[in-house]
Design a protein around this motif. Structure first.
Motif, PDB file in Angstrom:
ATOM      1  N   THR A  97     -24.228  16.761 -11.861  1.00  0.00           N
ATOM      2  CA  THR A  97     -23.766  15.596 -11.901  1.00  0.00           C
ATOM      3  C   THR A  97     -22.574  15.111 -10.962  1.00  0.00           C
ATOM      4  N   VAL A  98     -21.844  16.121 -10.666  1.00  0.00           N
ATOM      5  CA  VAL A  98     -20.673  15.968  -9.952  1.00  0.00           C
ATOM      6  C   VAL A  98     -21.133  15.894  -8.420  1.00  0.00           C
ATOM      7  N   ARG A  99     -22.013  16.711  -8.061  1.00  0.00           N
ATOM      8  CA  ARG A  99     -22.811  16.813  -6.685  1.00  0.00           C
ATOM      9  C   ARG A  99     -23.475  15.365  -6.676  1.00  0.00           C
ATOM     10  N   GLN A 100     -24.154  14.800  -7.545  1.00  0.00           N
ATOM     11  CA  GLN A 100     -24.960  13.696  -7.156  1.00  0.00           C
ATOM     12  C   GLN A 100     -23.809  12.661  -6.985  1.00  0.00           C
ATOM     13  N   ALA A 101     -22.568  12.487  -7.809  1.00  0.00           N
ATOM     14  CA  ALA A 101     -21.770  11.762  -7.658  1.00  0.00           C
ATOM     15  C   ALA A 101     -21.291  11.595  -6.231  1.00  0.00           C
ATOM     16  N   LEU A 102     -20.896  12.893  -5.834  1.00  0.00           N
ATOM     17  CA  LEU A 102     -20.395  12.877  -4.529  1.00  0.00           C
ATOM     18  C   LEU A 102     -21.127  12.647  -3.351  1.00  0.00           C
ATOM     19  N   ARG A 103     -22.441  12.870  -3.592  1.00  0.00           N
ATOM     20  CA  ARG A 103     -23.567  12.351  -2.707  1.00  0.00           C
ATOM     21  C   ARG A 103     -23.729  11.117  -2.628  1.00  0.00           C
ATOM     22  N   HIS A 104     -23.388  10.532  -3.531  1.00  0.00           N
ATOM     23  CA  HIS A 104     -23.593   8.754  -3.912  1.00  0.00           C
ATOM     24  C   HIS A 104     -22.206   8.038  -3.215  1.00  0.00           C
ATOM     25  N   TYR A 105     -21.210   8.642  -3.456  1.00  0.00           N
ATOM     26  CA  TYR A 105     -19.892   7.995  -3.418  1.00  0.00           C
ATOM     27  C   TYR A 105     -18.943   8.416  -2.561  1.00  0.00           C
ATOM     28  N   SER A 106     -19.024   9.790  -2.188  1.00  0.00           N
ATOM     29  CA  SER A 106     -17.878  10.115  -1.483  1.00  0.00           C
ATOM     30  C   SER A 106     -17.556   9.475  -0.092  1.00  0.00           C
ATOM     31  N   THR A 107     -16.384   9.160   0.182  1.00  0.00           N
ATOM     32  CA  THR A 107     -16.139   8.557   1.636  1.00  0.00           C
ATOM     33  C   THR A 107     -15.272   9.750   2.522  1.00  0.00           C
ATOM     34  N   ALA A 108     -15.490  11.020   2.010  1.00  0.00           N
ATOM     35  CA  ALA A 108     -14.633  12.264   2.746  1.00  0.00           C
ATOM     36  C   ALA A 108     -15.529  12.855   3.697  1.00  0.00           C
ATOM     37  N   GLY A 109     -16.751  12.559   3.702  1.00  0.00           N
ATOM     38  CA  GLY A 109     -17.633  13.244   4.501  1.00  0.00           C
ATOM     39  C   GLY A 109     -17.885  14.676   4.099  1.00  0.00           C
ATOM     40  N   LEU A 110     -17.943  15.099   3.063  1.00  0.00           N
ATOM     41  CA  LEU A 110     -18.007  16.247   2.233  1.00  0.00           C
ATOM     42  C   LEU A 110     -19.637  16.994   2.504  1.00  0.00           C
ATOM     43  N   ASN A 111     -19.512  18.079   2.807  1.00  0.00           N
ATOM     44  CA  ASN A 111     -20.929  18.657   2.807  1.00  0.00           C
ATOM     45  C   ASN A 111     -21.325  19.197   1.495  1.00  0.00           C
ATOM     46  N   VAL A 112     -21.853  18.099   0.814  1.00  0.00           N
ATOM     47  CA  VAL A 112     -22.368  18.323  -0.702  1.00  0.00           C
ATOM     48  C   VAL A 112     -23.356  19.410  -1.064  1.00  0.00           C
ATOM     49  N   ALA A 113     -24.331  19.612  -0.068  1.00  0.00           N
ATOM     50  CA  ALA A 113     -25.476  20.416   0.019  1.00  0.00           C
ATOM     51  C   ALA A 113     -24.803  21.860  -0.226  1.00  0.00           C
ATOM     52  N   THR A 114     -23.782  22.326   0.427  1.00  0.00           N
ATOM     53  CA  THR A 114     -23.249  23.533   0.439  1.00  0.00           C
ATOM     54  C   THR A 114     -22.385  23.835  -0.916  1.00  0.00           C
ATOM     55  N   MET A 115     -22.134  23.185  -1.680  1.00  0.00           N
ATOM     56  CA  MET A 115     -21.207  23.340  -2.817  1.00  0.00           C
ATOM     57  C   MET A 115     -21.996  24.065  -3.751  1.00  0.00           C
ATOM     58  N   ALA A 116     -21.569  25.280  -4.184  1.00  0.00           N
ATOM     59  CA  ALA A 116     -22.003  26.166  -5.185  1.00  0.00           C
ATOM     60  C   ALA A 116     -21.469  25.526  -6.664  1.00  0.00           C
TER      61      ALA A 116
END
Length: 415
Positions: free
Chosen positions: A333-352
């Motif tokens: 759920t956190v990963r999905q939220a970051l993918r949809h709404y993050s503005t910090a340019g985070l590489n969500v796919a690599t987060m364990a």
């Protein structure tokens, strides 16, 4: 038209749609609603495509009936807007006097459906016949009759025979529309199917509707079963407003009909505008919103975000907004939220998951801590709401006390 075992379920037309919000809703609310508020609702409903409205009942003066026709003549309502007025036989003379005083508007009277309820009242004295004759004398030509029923024991052959007796009686007086009233909301859909199919077969020349109360939560199912079984008219109220648990929610009926390619009424219906009108009804009736009510609940499309969202998993593409709650928290759920709404340019796919679980646990602690204040706020709000209803509602005791004071003062004034 698709039919199974003689029952149609989609791809057909129901020619008549009658809105009862301005009768059932007004009858249910504990507060007096102004005529202007009722007319505003009427215009909103007409803008959504509704055309036939019950605009009064029994002893009330037909002020909304007046305003409907005035607005129609002023082109503030569509020219094909129609009115039904309910006449209860235990007070029909009062209603008759009101309409008799409006005989200069004979065309309005001729256009109106006069719907008679409690038709067995004083039947030995021919009360129903007298009422029909009286309204005919002032120009009424369109009549409807309501057959009241207590279906808690189902529909026996004896009960069906009594229903037919009343239908035959009404038809002999020139009534062309019969309302079968599930008066205490006890019909079950399989009984509804049997009853409605039999009535349509036995009386092919009459128009039938089912007035379905929602005491057991089956008003919508019974209404749909009635039209599937051949009934040609739907009655309902926006948001399901009506006595006790209400009647069939009209916007829910409309949505089901659209889903199943069932044409309903005489005009194209705008579901979004019907939903807006349902919200307007809640405000006008001073009702606490039913926020998750199907179709027209103000938060009905607010959906759990993340791993628990089955409709998203099924790719339904429904319109919705989201909330996050305790039970749905998960690294995905956190990963999905970051993918949809993050503005910090985070590489969500690599987060364990191991990196995200601490965020989940921290937010859960924050949610638990916030609940004390949330619950306290809720109880203050609801306490105020219930105090408002208790303080603002007239009771039978108040009626008796008011009448008693009036009578005592009258006696005193006459010595």
């Amino acid at each position: 038209m698709t039919a199974e075992s003689g029952i149609r379920y989609r791809d057909y037309s129901v020619p008549y749609l009658v809105d009862e919000t301005l009768r059932e809703g007004i009858e249910r609310t504990a507060f007096p609603i102004s005529v202007d508020a009722k007319v505003a609702l009427l215009k909103s409903m007409a803008a959504a495509g509704l055309r036939d409205f019950v605009v009064g009942c029994g002893p009330e003066e037909p002020l909304v009936w007046d305003r409907l026709h005035q607005a129609r003549e002023a082109h503030e309502l569509p020219a094909d807007t129609r009115a039904t007025f309910i006449i209860l036989l235990n007070c029909w003379e009062t209603a008759f006097a009101y309409f008799q005083s409006r005989q200069q508007h004979r065309q309005w009277i001729a256009d109106t459906v006069f719907s008679f309820g409690m038709i067995t009242y004083r039947q030995g004295e021919r009360e129903f016949e007298r009422a029909i004759e009286a309204f005919r004398s002032i120009g009424a030509v369109r009549f409807k009759a309501s057959v009241l029923n207590n279906f808690r024991q189902g529909v026996s052959e004896q009960r069906y025979g009594e229903i037919c007796r009343q239908i035959d009686w009404a038809a002999s007086l020139g009534v062309e529309i019969i309302r079968i009233n599930d008066s205490v909301g006890s019909l079950q859909p399989h009984v509804t199917q049997w009853l409605c199919s039999k009535l349509v077969k036995d009386y092919p020349r009459l128009v039938f509707c089912l007035h379905a109360h929602n005491d057991n939560g089956l008003a919508l199912a019974n209404t749909m079963q009635a039209i599937h079984s051949g009934f040609q008219m739907v009655e309902g109220a926006l948001a399901g407003f009506g006595n006790r648990s209400g009647i069939a929610p009209l916007e829910q009926v409309v949505k089901l009909c659209k889903t199943n390619n069932i044409s309903l009424g005489s005009c194209e219906l705008d579901l979004d505008k019907l939903i807006d009108a349902a919200h307007q009804c809640e405000d006008a009736f001073l009702q606490v919103p039913s926020v998750y009510r199907p179709v027209s609940g103000k938060l009905e499309t607010l959906s759990n975000y993340g791993v628990l969202n089955i409709p998203d998993f099924l790719e339904t593409q429904d319109e919705k907004s989201y909330f996050v709650n305790y039970v749905g928290l998960h690294p995905q759920t956190v990963r999905q939220a970051l993918r949809h709404y993050s503005t910090a340019g985070l590489n969500v796919a690599t987060m364990a998951d191991a990196d995200l679980w601490p965020i989940v646990e921290s937010l859960k602690v924050e949610m638990r801590a916030s609940m004390k204040d949330i619950e306290s706020h809720y109880r203050r709000v609801m306490g105020g709401v219930m105090d408002f209803y208790r303080a603002s509602t007239y009771t039978p005791r108040q009626l008796a006390q008011y009448a008693e004071r009036w009578i005592v003062r009258g006696h005193a004034a006459h010595g």
